[in-house]
Design a protein around this motif. Structure first.
Motif, PDB file in Angstrom:
ATOM      1  N   VAL A  57      22.968  54.570  67.915  1.00  0.00           N
ATOM      2  CA  VAL A  57      23.424  53.245  68.304  1.00  0.00           C
ATOM      3  C   VAL A  57      24.326  53.349  69.521  1.00  0.00           C
ATOM      4  CG1 VAL A  57      23.263  52.380  65.945  1.00  0.00           C
ATOM      5  CG2 VAL A  57      25.465  53.228  66.802  1.00  0.00           C
ATOM      6  N   ALA A  58      24.403  52.244  70.264  1.00  0.00           N
ATOM      7  CA  ALA A  58      25.317  52.109  71.394  1.00  0.00           C
ATOM      8  C   ALA A  58      26.363  51.078  71.010  1.00  0.00           C
ATOM      9  CB  ALA A  58      24.564  51.670  72.646  1.00  0.00           C
ATOM     10  N   GLU A  59      27.625  51.458  71.111  1.00  0.00           N
ATOM     11  CA  GLU A  59      28.716  50.600  70.669  1.00  0.00           C
ATOM     12  C   GLU A  59      29.720  50.422  71.803  1.00  0.00           C
ATOM     13  OE1 GLU A  59      31.404  50.326  66.645  1.00  0.00           O
ATOM     14  OE2 GLU A  59      31.126  52.315  67.521  1.00  0.00           O
ATOM     15  N   ASP A  60      30.114  49.165  72.051  1.00  0.00           N
ATOM     16  CA  ASP A  60      31.170  48.899  73.021  1.00  0.00           C
ATOM     17  C   ASP A  60      32.346  48.252  72.298  1.00  0.00           C
ATOM     18  OD1 ASP A  60      30.391  46.272  72.588  1.00  0.00           O
ATOM     19  OD2 ASP A  60      29.603  45.951  74.610  1.00  0.00           O
ATOM     20  N   THR A  61      33.279  47.696  73.028  1.00  0.00           N
ATOM     21  CA  THR A  61      34.483  47.149  72.390  1.00  0.00           C
ATOM     22  C   THR A  61      34.189  45.938  71.509  1.00  0.00           C
ATOM     23  OG1 THR A  61      34.901  45.819  74.380  1.00  0.00           O
ATOM     24  CG2 THR A  61      35.985  47.968  74.232  1.00  0.00           C
ATOM     25  N   LEU A  62      33.036  45.319  71.699  1.00  0.00           N
ATOM     26  CA  LEU A  62      32.652  44.156  70.894  1.00  0.00           C
ATOM     27  C   LEU A  62      31.805  44.537  69.687  1.00  0.00           C
ATOM     28  CD1 LEU A  62      31.803  41.594  73.727  1.00  0.00           C
ATOM     29  CD2 LEU A  62      33.950  41.848  72.443  1.00  0.00           C
ATOM     30  N   ALA A  65      25.777  47.194  69.991  1.00  0.00           N
ATOM     31  CA  ALA A  65      25.023  46.270  70.840  1.00  0.00           C
ATOM     32  C   ALA A  65      23.680  46.840  71.277  1.00  0.00           C
ATOM     33  CB  ALA A  65      25.847  45.895  72.063  1.00  0.00           C
ATOM     34  N   GLY A  66      23.291  47.970  70.722  1.00  0.00           N
ATOM     35  CA  GLY A  66      22.004  48.551  71.057  1.00  0.00           C
ATOM     36  C   GLY A  66      21.660  49.669  70.093  1.00  0.00           C
ATOM     37  N   TYR A  67      20.380  49.989  70.030  1.00  0.00           N
ATOM     38  CA  TYR A  67      19.943  51.073  69.145  1.00  0.00           C
ATOM     39  C   TYR A  67      18.617  51.637  69.616  1.00  0.00           C
ATOM     40  CZ  TYR A  67      16.759  47.596  67.129  1.00  0.00           C
ATOM     41  OH  TYR A  67      15.777  46.651  66.951  1.00  0.00           O
ATOM     42  N   ILE A  68      18.351  52.849  69.153  1.00  0.00           N
ATOM     43  CA  ILE A  68      17.014  53.427  69.230  1.00  0.00           C
ATOM     44  C   ILE A  68      16.700  53.971  67.852  1.00  0.00           C
ATOM     45  CG2 ILE A  68      17.841  55.675  70.064  1.00  0.00           C
ATOM     46  CD1 ILE A  68      15.211  55.852  71.716  1.00  0.00           C
ATOM     47  N   ILE A 129       8.906  55.174  68.797  1.00  0.00           N
ATOM     48  CA  ILE A 129      10.267  54.645  68.862  1.00  0.00           C
ATOM     49  C   ILE A 129      10.262  53.136  69.069  1.00  0.00           C
ATOM     50  CG2 ILE A 129      11.405  56.755  69.696  1.00  0.00           C
ATOM     51  CD1 ILE A 129      11.170  55.638  72.545  1.00  0.00           C
ATOM     52  N   HIS A 130      11.415  52.538  68.736  1.00  0.00           N
ATOM     53  CA  HIS A 130      11.747  51.160  69.099  1.00  0.00           C
ATOM     54  C   HIS A 130      13.176  51.194  69.638  1.00  0.00           C
ATOM     55  CE1 HIS A 130       8.273  49.513  66.915  1.00  0.00           C
ATOM     56  NE2 HIS A 130       8.617  50.280  65.898  1.00  0.00           N
ATOM     57  N   MET A 131      13.423  50.508  70.718  1.00  0.00           N
ATOM     58  CA  MET A 131      14.766  50.466  71.281  1.00  0.00           C
ATOM     59  C   MET A 131      15.074  49.058  71.759  1.00  0.00           C
ATOM     60  SD  MET A 131      16.551  52.881  74.198  1.00  0.00           S
ATOM     61  CE  MET A 131      15.728  52.168  75.619  1.00  0.00           C
ATOM     62  N   ASN A 132      16.266  48.581  71.446  1.00  0.00           N
ATOM     63  CA  ASN A 132      16.683  47.256  71.877  1.00  0.00           C
ATOM     64  C   ASN A 132      18.155  47.270  72.254  1.00  0.00           C
ATOM     65  OD1 ASN A 132      14.328  45.399  71.493  1.00  0.00           O
ATOM     66  ND2 ASN A 132      14.456  46.177  69.410  1.00  0.00           N
ATOM     67  N   LEU A 133      18.471  46.533  73.315  1.00  0.00           N
ATOM     68  CA  LEU A 133      19.844  46.398  73.783  1.00  0.00           C
ATOM     69  C   LEU A 133      20.185  44.927  73.960  1.00  0.00           C
ATOM     70  CD1 LEU A 133      19.948  48.949  76.762  1.00  0.00           C
ATOM     71  CD2 LEU A 133      20.710  49.364  74.423  1.00  0.00           C
ATOM     72  N   ARG A 134      21.386  44.565  73.559  1.00  0.00           N
ATOM     73  CA  ARG A 134      21.869  43.229  73.916  1.00  0.00           C
ATOM     74  C   ARG A 134      22.016  43.158  75.441  1.00  0.00           C
ATOM     75  NH1 ARG A 134      23.155  40.711  69.243  1.00  0.00           N
ATOM     76  NH2 ARG A 134      24.238  41.849  67.583  1.00  0.00           N
TER      77      ARG A 134
END
Length: 200
Positions: A57-62, A65-68, A129-134
């Motif tokens: 996962v990709a995580e920011d301060t909020l 917000a994304g994953y693969i 794979i599946h990947m999505n980002l806000r």
């Protein structure tokens, strides 16, 4: 800048939400569904629940917000879904509400009778794979970082190749995958299937 990290079980609601809000060729699909979890039942949650070690996962301060997500063995994963994932969902949606949208009904049909990835592509590129980002994470190299981490793990595990299906209408997504080393292989309906070899 987002941090890339391994999946944790408490990330699952975020994966469901990201899958929904990027589910219309990268745009928000919320208006298309009366059941907000349906698309995630297919394209995000089963990977997180059954193969969490292959989720980043990709995580920011909020927040996340994304994953693969993905699997090294598409055929084996499909068999596992039949044993461990689809039965409960088929029971849950056996008597669907009359308030369902067309998109709800299509996803329920896919749960009842899952679609198979093209066999010839799976044979050559067994992982998928599946990947999505806000949207707030796009254009910052986050997708590339997620993909590179996943590909490195797959290569180290001896995986021969990776495939994915992208919406023909998602030109930005298709362009990203091409720039990332995936070659278009076959277009079926609204899906362009792409692959990347990891071994010679």
């Amino acid at each position: 800048m987002a941090t890339i990290r391994s999946y944790r079980p408490d990330d699952l609601p975020a994966l469901y939400d990201i899958c929904l809000t990027t589910g219309a060729a990268g745009q928000d699909a919320s208006a298309q569904y009366s059941d907000p979890e349906l698309i995630g039942h297919l394209y995000a949650a089963p990977y997180a629940v059954l193969q969490p070690d292959l989720v980043l996962v990709a995580e920011d301060t909020l927040g996340v917000a994304g994953y693969i997500v993905g699997t090294y063995d598409s055929n084996g994963f499909a068999e596992r879904l039949e044993r461990e994932w689809w039965p409960a969902l088929r029971q849950r949606y056996a008597k669907p509400s009359t308030a369902l949208t067309q998109s709800d009904r299509q996803r329920i049909a896919d749960i009842q009778t899952p679609r198979s990835n093209p066999p010839a592509i799976v044979a050559r590129y067994p992982a998928h794979i599946h990947m999505n980002l806000r949207s707030r994470l796009r254009g910052q190299g986050v997708g590339t970082a997620l993909l590179e981490r996943w590909v490195d793990k797959a290569r180290a595990a001896g995986v021969a190749g990776i495939h994915l299906g992208a919406s023909v209408s998602n030109s930005g997504g298709v362009g990203f995958w091409r720039r990332s080393g995936f070659a278009p292989l076959q277009t079926i309906g609204s899906t362009v299937w792409m692959g990347m070899a990891l071994t010679d």
